[in-house]
Design an enzyme around this catalytic site. Structure first.
Site, PDB file in Angstrom:
ATOM      1  N   HIS A   1      -0.563 -15.248   1.171  1.00 61.88           N
ATOM      2  CA  HIS A   1       0.058 -14.079   0.091  1.00 61.88           C
ATOM      3  C   HIS A   1       1.004 -14.404  -0.008  1.00 61.88           C
ATOM      4  O   HIS A   1       1.821 -13.468  -0.482  1.00 61.88           O
ATOM      5  CB  HIS A   1       0.950 -13.109   1.675  1.00 61.88           C
ATOM      6  CG  HIS A   1      -0.730 -12.760   2.457  1.00 61.88           C
ATOM      7  ND1 HIS A   1      -1.641 -12.454   2.319  1.00 61.88           N
ATOM      8  CD2 HIS A   1      -0.401 -13.041   4.117  1.00 61.88           C
ATOM      9  CE1 HIS A   1      -2.508 -12.433   3.351  1.00 61.88           C
ATOM     10  NE2 HIS A   1      -1.440 -11.945   3.986  1.00 61.88           N
TER      11      HIS A   1
ATOM     12  N   CYS B   1      -9.064  -4.030   5.826  1.00 55.83           N
ATOM     13  CA  CYS B   1      -7.813  -5.456   5.950  1.00 55.83           C
ATOM     14  C   CYS B   1      -6.474  -4.821   6.445  1.00 55.83           C
ATOM     15  O   CYS B   1      -6.339  -4.426   5.754  1.00 55.83           O
ATOM     16  CB  CYS B   1      -8.000  -6.318   5.118  1.00 55.83           C
ATOM     17  SG  CYS B   1      -9.176  -6.986   4.533  1.00 55.83           S
TER      18      CYS B   1
ATOM     19  N   CYS C   1       4.351  -9.453  10.381  1.00 57.54           N
ATOM     20  CA  CYS C   1       4.373  -9.586   8.876  1.00 57.54           C
ATOM     21  C   CYS C   1       4.297  -7.922   7.696  1.00 57.54           C
ATOM     22  O   CYS C   1       4.224  -7.092   8.267  1.00 57.54           O
ATOM     23  CB  CYS C   1       2.598  -9.725   8.419  1.00 57.54           C
ATOM     24  SG  CYS C   1       2.145 -11.551   9.135  1.00 57.54           S
TER      25      CYS C   1
ATOM     26  N   GLU D   1      -9.462  -2.074  18.051  1.00 53.82           N
ATOM     27  CA  GLU D   1     -10.384  -1.528  16.873  1.00 53.82           C
ATOM     28  C   GLU D   1     -10.826  -2.364  16.059  1.00 53.82           C
ATOM     29  O   GLU D   1     -11.017  -3.974  16.158  1.00 53.82           O
ATOM     30  CB  GLU D   1      -9.402  -0.944  15.599  1.00 53.82           C
ATOM     31  CG  GLU D   1      -9.198   0.546  15.522  1.00 53.82           C
ATOM     32  CD  GLU D   1      -8.617   1.387  14.756  1.00 53.82           C
ATOM     33  OE1 GLU D   1      -8.654   2.450  14.848  1.00 53.82           O
ATOM     34  OE2 GLU D   1      -7.812   0.051  13.976  1.00 53.82           O
TER      35      GLU D   1
ATOM     36  N   CYS E   1       1.356  -5.061   6.849  1.00 53.80           N
ATOM     37  CA  CYS E   1       0.293  -5.184   8.406  1.00 53.80           C
ATOM     38  C   CYS E   1       0.546  -3.907   9.256  1.00 53.80           C
ATOM     39  O   CYS E   1       1.505  -3.697   9.829  1.00 53.80           O
ATOM     40  CB  CYS E   1       0.421  -6.388   8.984  1.00 53.80           C
ATOM     41  SG  CYS E   1      -1.045  -6.109  10.309  1.00 53.80           S
TER      42      CYS E   1
ATOM     43  N   CYS F   1      -0.037  -7.341  17.391  1.00 52.63           N
ATOM     44  CA  CYS F   1       0.313  -8.294  16.751  1.00 52.63           C
ATOM     45  C   CYS F   1       2.032  -8.669  16.774  1.00 52.63           C
ATOM     46  O   CYS F   1       2.606  -7.460  17.148  1.00 52.63           O
ATOM     47  CB  CYS F   1      -0.415  -8.330  15.770  1.00 52.63           C
ATOM     48  SG  CYS F   1       0.143 -10.756  14.518  1.00 52.63           S
TER      49      CYS F   1
ATOM     50  N   CYS G   1     -16.252  -7.729  12.040  1.00 51.87           N
ATOM     51  CA  CYS G   1     -14.130  -8.208  12.360  1.00 51.87           C
ATOM     52  C   CYS G   1     -13.633  -7.709  13.474  1.00 51.87           C
ATOM     53  O   CYS G   1     -14.192  -6.450  14.281  1.00 51.87           O
ATOM     54  CB  CYS G   1     -13.837  -7.471  11.152  1.00 51.87           C
ATOM     55  SG  CYS G   1     -12.190  -7.892  11.253  1.00 51.87           S
TER      56      CYS G   1
END
Ligand code: SAH
Length: 364
Positions: free
Chosen positions: A223, A341, A118, A94, A121, A114, A107
C-alpha cells in the site's frame, strides 16, 4: 462427569492421529474421518459406516463436528456470494466466494475483527474480539463446499482459497496453519499450495515461521513504497518497517511455491497514487521478484478516502509494467453486497478500545 466434546473439525491429519492414539485407535482412523467430514461433507457419525460400532458410539458421546452457523447468504449481481456466519453468541464473521470463468476463489476470515487498524479497512473499524479456532476457519470452507456442491449448476466449486477475509492470519498462526493443511490435504480439499494464499499486512516473524512450517503462496499488503506513508496507512509498519519486510519476503522465496511474492496496493486518491510513488515502488521492489496487484479502494463507513480515478490507476500501472513488473488491477467483485476487499465487517463484539488496539499492534 462430562467434559466438553472434542470438536473434530479442530484437528488436521496429524492432530486426528494424535487424538485417535489417545483413545487406543489406529492412525488410519484419521484418514477415514477426514474423508467423511471434508470430502463427503458427512458429519453424522452414525453414517460413517466404515467405523466400528463401538467407535461410532464413543465418538457420538465424546466428540462433535461443529462449524460456524450460517446466519445469512447474499448473492451479488455478479454472482459473488457473501455469508454471515455466527461463531459464538456475540460474534459473526463474513466469508466470500468469487466465481470466475476458470476458477472459484473462497475468501476466508482468520480473526473476529482485526487488531491492526489499517486506516482504510472496514474490518479495522470494527475492533478486535478474538482469534478464530481451526474449526471456525476450516469450517468456513466446509460450509461453502457443501453449499456449492448442492448448487453445481449456478456456482463453480472452490479451486482457490485466499486468507484475505477478516483479520490478520499471521497473528493467528497456530489455528490458521492446521486449517491450511486441511485445505491442502488430499483426503480433504486437495488444493495445491499454489492455490492457497495467505495475505499479511507484514508480520515479519510470522512470514519467517510460515516459510519454515507451511509455505503456501504469499501476498503482502504493501500500500505504500516508503516508511513515512506506510506508517500512516498500515500502523504495523512502525514495528516492521519496509527494509525488514522486504528482507523477509526475499527469505520466503526459498520455500515459496511461486517464483515471486504478490504485493497488494490499494489505490487511494491523493494519498498513495502519485506517479512518483509508482516509480518509488518500482525501485523498492527491484530486489524482490514481485507481482503487483493494484486494488481499487472500496468505500467504507468512517473513512475519508476516495478511490483513485480509472485513469490514474492505469497510468500508475503503466509505470510498473514498464519497469518490468507483472501488474494487474483487481476487478471489484460483490461491492453491491459489501463483499469487496476491505468491506467485511461481520458482527464483532470488540474487547478493546481503538486507541488500546493501536498501541498493542505497535508493540507486537
Ligand atoms: N490482514 C491481512 C488479510 C486481509 S486481506 C492483510 O492485510 O493482508 C484484505 C485485503 O484488502 C488487504 O490487502 C487489505 O489491505 C485490502 N483492503 C482493506 N481495506 C480495503 C478497502 N477499503 N478497499 C480495498 N482494499 C482494501
Amino acid at each position: 462427569m462430562t467434559s466438553a466434546p472434542v470438536n473434530l473439525l479442530d484437528l488436521d491429519a496429524a492432530g486426528l492421529a494424535r487424538y485417535f492414539a489417545t483413545i487406543g485407535e489406529r492412525p488410519f482412523r484419521a484418514t477415514q474421518i477426514i474423508r467423511w467430514a471434508h470430502q463427503q461433507g458427512v458429519v453424522d457419525v452414525a453414517r460413517m459406516t466404515n467405523l466400528s460400532r463401538a467407535l461410532r458410539e464413543r465418538l457420538s458421546a465424546e466428540a462433535e463436528f461443529r462449524a460456524p452457523e450460517v446466519v445469512t447468504l447474499q448473492e451479488s449481481e455478479d454472482g459473488t456470494l457473501k455469508w454471515l456466519l455466527r461463531v459464538d453468541r456475540g460474534n459473526c464473521i463474513e466469508m466470500v466466494f468469487i466465481p470466475e470463468a476458470e476458477r472459484g476463489t473462497l475468501c476466508v476470515s482468520s480473526q473476529v475483527g482485526c487488531p491492526l487498524n489499517c486506516s482504510f479497512c472496514a474490518t479495522a473499524k470494527q475492533g478486535f474480539s478474538r482469534n478464530l479456532s481451526t474449526a471456525e476457519i476450516i469450517g468456513q470452507v466446509w460450509v461453502a463446499a457443501r453449499h456449492l456442491g448442492q448448487n453445481p449448476k449456478t456456482h463453480r466449486h472452490i479451486t482457490n482459497v485466499v486468507m484475505m477475509g477478516m483479520g490478520e492470519p499471521l497473528l493467528n498462526f497456530e489455528q490458521v496453519v492446521p486449517a491450511m493443511r486441511l485445505m491442502m490435504d488430499d483426503n480433504a480439499y486437495n488444493l495445491g499450495r499454489r492455490r492457497v494464499t495467505l495475505s499479511t499486512a507484514g508480520l515479519v516473524p510470522g512470514i519467517d515461521r510460515l516459510r519454515e512450517e507451511c509455505p503456501v503462496s504469499l501476498a503482502v499488503s504493501l500500500h505504500a513504497p516508503n516508511d513515512a506513508l506506510r506508517d500512516e496507512l498500515v500502523p504495523l509498519n512502525r514495528t516492521y518497517p519496509l527494509a525488514e519486510l522486504m528482507a523477509a519476503c526475499n527469505r520466503y522465496l526459498a520455500n515459496s511455491p511461486h517464483d515471486q511474492i504478490t504485493f497488494e496496493y490499494v489505490m487511494l486518491a491523493g494519498v498513495n497514487d502519485d506517479l512518483a510513488l509508482a516509480r518509488q515502488l518500482a525501485r523498492l521492489l527491484r530486489g524482490v521478484p514481485a507481482k503487483i496487484n493494484l486494488i481499487p479502494f472500496n468505500p467504507i463507513a468512517d473513512a475519508d478516502y476516495q478511490c483513485s480515478s480509472h485513469e490514474v490507476i492505469s497510468q500508475f500501472r503503466e509505470i510498473l509494467v514498464r519497469a518490468g513488473y507483472v501488474t494487474t488491477t483487481r476487478k471489484t467483485r460483490g461491492d453491491d453486497i459489501d463483499a469487496a476487499c476491505g468491506q467485511l465487517v461481520g458482527r464483532v463484539h470488540a474487547k478493546a478500545a481503538r486507541h488500546r488496539r493501536e498501541s498493542a499492534a505497535a508493540t507486537r
